[in-house]
Design a protein around this motif. Structure first.
Motif, PDB file in Angstrom:
ATOM      1  N   LYS A  85       0.786  -1.175  -0.014  1.00 30.17           N
ATOM      2  CA  LYS A  85      -0.053  -0.084   0.061  1.00 30.17           C
ATOM      3  C   LYS A  85       0.815   1.251  -0.063  1.00 30.17           C
ATOM      4  N   ILE A  86       0.135   2.460  -0.545  1.00 33.51           N
ATOM      5  CA  ILE A  86       1.182   3.533  -0.561  1.00 33.51           C
ATOM      6  C   ILE A  86       0.163   4.639   0.657  1.00 33.51           C
ATOM      7  N   VAL A  87       0.769   5.356   1.480  1.00 33.03           N
ATOM      8  CA  VAL A  87       0.217   6.040   2.562  1.00 33.03           C
ATOM      9  C   VAL A  87       0.560   7.671   2.348  1.00 33.03           C
ATOM     10  N   PHE A  88      -0.139   8.466   1.858  1.00 30.99           N
ATOM     11  CA  PHE A  88       0.359   9.931   1.952  1.00 30.99           C
ATOM     12  C   PHE A  88      -0.218  10.685   3.121  1.00 30.99           C
ATOM     13  N   ALA A  89       0.880  11.157   3.762  1.00 30.89           N
ATOM     14  CA  ALA A  89       0.357  11.804   5.304  1.00 30.89           C
ATOM     15  C   ALA A  89       0.596  13.357   4.948  1.00 30.89           C
ATOM     16  N   GLU A  90      -0.314  14.166   4.937  1.00 30.18           N
ATOM     17  CA  GLU A  90      -0.123  15.915   4.777  1.00 30.18           C
ATOM     18  C   GLU A  90      -0.057  16.247   6.226  1.00 30.18           C
ATOM     19  N   GLU A  91       0.748  17.167   6.417  1.00 31.78           N
ATOM     20  CA  GLU A  91       0.954  17.885   7.854  1.00 31.78           C
ATOM     21  C   GLU A  91       0.104  18.862   7.779  1.00 31.78           C
ATOM     22  N   ILE A  92      -0.697  19.110   8.995  1.00 33.43           N
ATOM     23  CA  ILE A  92      -1.564  20.066   9.369  1.00 33.43           C
ATOM     24  C   ILE A  92      -1.249  20.769  10.761  1.00 33.43           C
ATOM     25  N   PRO A  93      -0.615  21.894  10.651  1.00 29.80           N
ATOM     26  CA  PRO A  93      -0.176  22.613  11.820  1.00 29.80           C
ATOM     27  C   PRO A  93      -1.428  23.314  12.545  1.00 29.80           C
ATOM     28  N   LYS A  94      -1.661  22.990  13.816  1.00 24.92           N
ATOM     29  CA  LYS A  94      -2.889  23.811  14.599  1.00 24.92           C
ATOM     30  C   LYS A  94      -2.176  24.128  15.855  1.00 24.92           C
ATOM     31  N   GLY A  95      -1.698  25.556  15.709  1.00 26.22           N
ATOM     32  CA  GLY A  95      -1.176  26.148  16.913  1.00 26.22           C
ATOM     33  C   GLY A  95       0.147  25.388  17.197  1.00 26.22           C
ATOM     34  N   LEU A  96       0.348  24.932  18.439  1.00 25.68           N
ATOM     35  CA  LEU A  96       1.589  24.541  18.798  1.00 25.68           C
ATOM     36  C   LEU A  96       1.715  22.933  18.594  1.00 25.68           C
ATOM     37  N   ASN A  97       0.684  22.308  18.118  1.00 27.40           N
ATOM     38  CA  ASN A  97       0.512  20.957  17.655  1.00 27.40           C
ATOM     39  C   ASN A  97       0.604  20.702  16.156  1.00 27.40           C
ATOM     40  N   VAL A  98       1.063  19.671  15.741  1.00 28.32           N
ATOM     41  CA  VAL A  98       1.127  18.985  14.240  1.00 28.32           C
ATOM     42  C   VAL A  98       0.371  18.017  14.101  1.00 28.32           C
ATOM     43  N   TYR A  99      -0.707  17.774  13.216  1.00 31.99           N
ATOM     44  CA  TYR A  99      -1.565  16.721  12.994  1.00 31.99           C
ATOM     45  C   TYR A  99      -1.334  16.235  11.538  1.00 31.99           C
ATOM     46  N   TYR A 100      -1.337  14.933  11.164  1.00 38.21           N
ATOM     47  CA  TYR A 100      -1.223  14.476  10.037  1.00 38.21           C
ATOM     48  C   TYR A 100      -2.575  13.915   9.416  1.00 38.21           C
ATOM     49  N   LYS A 101      -2.970  14.145   8.459  1.00 37.95           N
ATOM     50  CA  LYS A 101      -3.972  13.877   7.614  1.00 37.95           C
ATOM     51  C   LYS A 101      -3.587  12.594   6.501  1.00 37.95           C
ATOM     52  N   ARG A 102      -3.892  11.254   6.878  1.00 39.91           N
ATOM     53  CA  ARG A 102      -3.441  10.246   5.983  1.00 39.91           C
ATOM     54  C   ARG A 102      -4.341   9.717   5.101  1.00 39.91           C
ATOM     55  N   ILE A 103      -3.942   9.348   3.803  1.00 37.10           N
ATOM     56  CA  ILE A 103      -4.668   8.927   2.779  1.00 37.10           C
ATOM     57  C   ILE A 103      -4.190   7.776   2.144  1.00 37.10           C
ATOM     58  N   HIS A 104      -4.865   6.750   2.024  1.00 43.40           N
ATOM     59  CA  HIS A 104      -4.305   5.524   1.323  1.00 43.40           C
ATOM     60  C   HIS A 104      -4.513   5.759  -0.121  1.00 43.40           C
ATOM     61  N   ILE A 105      -3.469   5.546  -0.951  1.00 43.88           N
ATOM     62  CA  ILE A 105      -3.183   5.632  -2.240  1.00 43.88           C
ATOM     63  C   ILE A 105      -3.206   4.069  -2.899  1.00 43.88           C
ATOM     64  N   TYR A 106      -3.962   3.924  -4.137  1.00 46.23           N
ATOM     65  CA  TYR A 106      -3.850   2.719  -4.734  1.00 46.23           C
ATOM     66  C   TYR A 106      -3.617   2.709  -6.331  1.00 46.23           C
ATOM     67  N   PRO A 107      -3.215   1.902  -6.916  1.00 45.53           N
ATOM     68  CA  PRO A 107      -2.948   1.934  -8.628  1.00 45.53           C
ATOM     69  C   PRO A 107      -4.052   2.104  -8.879  1.00 45.53           C
ATOM     70  N   SER A 108      -4.469   2.872 -10.253  1.00 45.32           N
ATOM     71  CA  SER A 108      -5.435   3.031 -10.709  1.00 45.32           C
ATOM     72  C   SER A 108      -6.090   1.976 -11.295  1.00 45.32           C
ATOM     73  N   GLY A 109      -5.429   1.117 -11.910  1.00 43.83           N
ATOM     74  CA  GLY A 109      -6.003   0.086 -12.560  1.00 43.83           C
ATOM     75  C   GLY A 109      -5.155  -0.895 -13.662  1.00 43.83           C
ATOM     76  N   LYS A 110      -5.603  -1.067 -14.945  1.00 43.21           N
ATOM     77  CA  LYS A 110      -4.904  -1.854 -15.744  1.00 43.21           C
ATOM     78  C   LYS A 110      -3.440  -1.372 -16.170  1.00 43.21           C
ATOM     79  N   SER A 111      -3.330  -0.109 -16.536  1.00 47.20           N
ATOM     80  CA  SER A 111      -1.951   0.125 -17.001  1.00 47.20           C
ATOM     81  C   SER A 111      -1.501   1.357 -15.961  1.00 47.20           C
ATOM     82  N   SER A 112      -0.983   0.686 -14.755  1.00 48.06           N
ATOM     83  CA  SER A 112      -0.539   1.657 -13.685  1.00 48.06           C
ATOM     84  C   SER A 112       0.732   1.667 -13.466  1.00 48.06           C
ATOM     85  N   LEU A 113       1.563   1.018 -14.499  1.00 46.89           N
ATOM     86  CA  LEU A 113       3.020   1.158 -14.433  1.00 46.89           C
ATOM     87  C   LEU A 113       3.493   1.495 -15.624  1.00 46.89           C
TER      88      LEU A 113
END
Length: 428
Positions: free
Chosen positions: A239-267
């Protein structure tokens, strides 16, 4: 000085984590000296020199069975042909036989090609040549019949046959048991279905296909590994996991999104120089959120992974990721970081680049080369830490040595020196 040597030895011993892989090897077609005992381990360099000397006047055929053990070779009903051949030699433990075969191919500047079944059955007698075949199942009786058919076709040829495994079976059993335990914990079925797409025309350069790939719907019943193929390369990942940094004040959060190959011609593959693949390759995965580019740059006979590009953002790994061009790259998790704080992680990543024009990774019989595991090599941080600790231990050992030697006269007396004057108390 003894303390210094002991300290350096401990540091060096702590960094040695490679355990030799020692599967059994059965050789027939020539008489060889037997091992001194079943516990003797034949070293890889000795086994390589043995095969090298035999190749001068013989033809070498090597059969690899991924799950072969010494217990399998003791099966009375399985090997009717092998039990009747003479002469034959059995070594219970040989260190990395597949590495020895790969080294022989490298010395001859030839690509190690896994032969097909039809090719093996129609081999012509040619001394000083090597042929390798990989069994895809564990049916020992079928293996015995196949090896008999190959030998009968080369009956009057000076040929040597080897029957062995890729690696130590204990590790394979441990991995298999671990997979079964994981399946039982997750409640997954023991069988999975895969779909393959085939075309009637020969794939051209730039075309790609997906083999053993089922569209992912985030269900627990889907196969865990996705295999993507291209005529000049093969890539697999979990699997591929993309984590986007979201700073909120002094804290830092991450929004994680799972990415998958699109289909037949993926490479697809992008070459830096279309005339020479050795000058650089880019793996491009077509994902649900856009293309993901994995750059491979040539560095002193190796491939290096300097960066990943996703959504027009460059992600750079903190560790030095590289592997030899005679190997495929295998890593449990590859994480790269962007300058904005986002991170991209590819789990169970394996890559193999085909460097020979006559071989296509689209061939279902194509076998990726031996793995170069990123976890088994030192990162720059670990290397710096070991170097720093070794210096500190050396200084500590030197200080203790000087402290223990204080007060000792290390000079030998000179025979020409006058006798020391001794003051004697006068008698009263």
């Amino acid at each position: 000085m003894k303390i210094i040597l002991i300290s350096l030895w401990l540091v060096g011993f702590g960094s040695c984590t490679n355990v030799p892989r020692t599967p059994p090897v059965l050789i027939w077609g020539i008489s060889l000296p037997d091992a001194r005992s079943i516990f003797q381990v034949i070293k890889s360099n000795h086994f390589t020199s043995l095969l090298r000397s035999l190749l001068k006047e013989h033809m070498l055929i090597v059969y690899f069975e991924p799950a072969l053990t010494s217990k399998d070779l003791s099966c009375m009903e399985c090997f009717t042909y092998l039990r009747g051949v003479q002469p034959r030699t059995y070594y219970s433990q040989v260190q990395d036989p597949i590495l020895s075969v790969e080294l022989l191919f490298a010395e001859r500047e030839e690509e190690m090609i896994w032969n097909r079944k039809r090719t093996m059955l129609t081999l012509t007698c040619r001394t000083n040549s090597i042929h390798v075949y990989n069994f895809r199942d564990s049916n020992l009786t079928t293996h015995d019949d196949f090896m008999e058919a190959v030998a009968s076709n080369l009956e009057n040829c000076p040929v040597i046959h080897l029957y062995t495994a890729h690696a130590e079976q204990t590790k394979a059993l441990q991995r298999r048991l671990q997979r079964e335990n994981d399946i039982m914990k997750l409640g997954k079925p023991t069988t999975t279905t895969t779909t393959t797409t085939t075309t009637s025309k020969k794939p051209k350069m730039g075309d790609s296909d997906v083999r053993e790939h089922v569209p992912r719907n985030r269900s627990a019943e889907d196969p865990p590994i996705v295999v993507l193929r291209h005529p000049k390369g093969i890539l697999s990942l979990d699997k591929i996991v993309f984590a986007e940094e979201i700073p909120k004040g002094l804290n830092v959060y991450y929004k994680r999104i799972h990415i998958y190959p699109s289909g037949k011609s993926s490479l697809s593959l992008q070459l830096r120089d279309k005339a020479n693949i050795l000058k650089g390759v880019n793996f491009i995965i077509d994902t649900s959120l856009g293309p993901l580019k994995i750059k491979l740059a040539p560095v002193v006979g190796c491939w290096r992974i300097p960066k990943l590009i996703f959504q027009n953002t460059t992600f750079i790994p903190r560790d030095l990721l590289f592997y030899g061009k005679r190997f495929s790259f295998c890593c449990h998790a590859v994480t790269a970081y962007s300058s904005q704080g986002a991170r991209l992680t590819l789990y169970s990543l394996s890559m193999d680049v085909v460097l020979v024009d006559t071989i296509s990774a689209m061939d279902p019989d194509y076998m990726p080369r031996a793995c170069w595991h990123c976890e088994e090599y030192l990162t720059p941080g670990i290397t710096q830490a070991i170097f720093t600790v070794s210096i500190l231990l050396s200084l500590l050992g030197l200080g203790l040595t000087m402290f223990l030697e204080m007060g000792r006269n290390m000079r030998m007396p000179n025979i020409n020196d006058p006798e020391p004057h001794l003051k004697v108390a006068s008698e009263r």
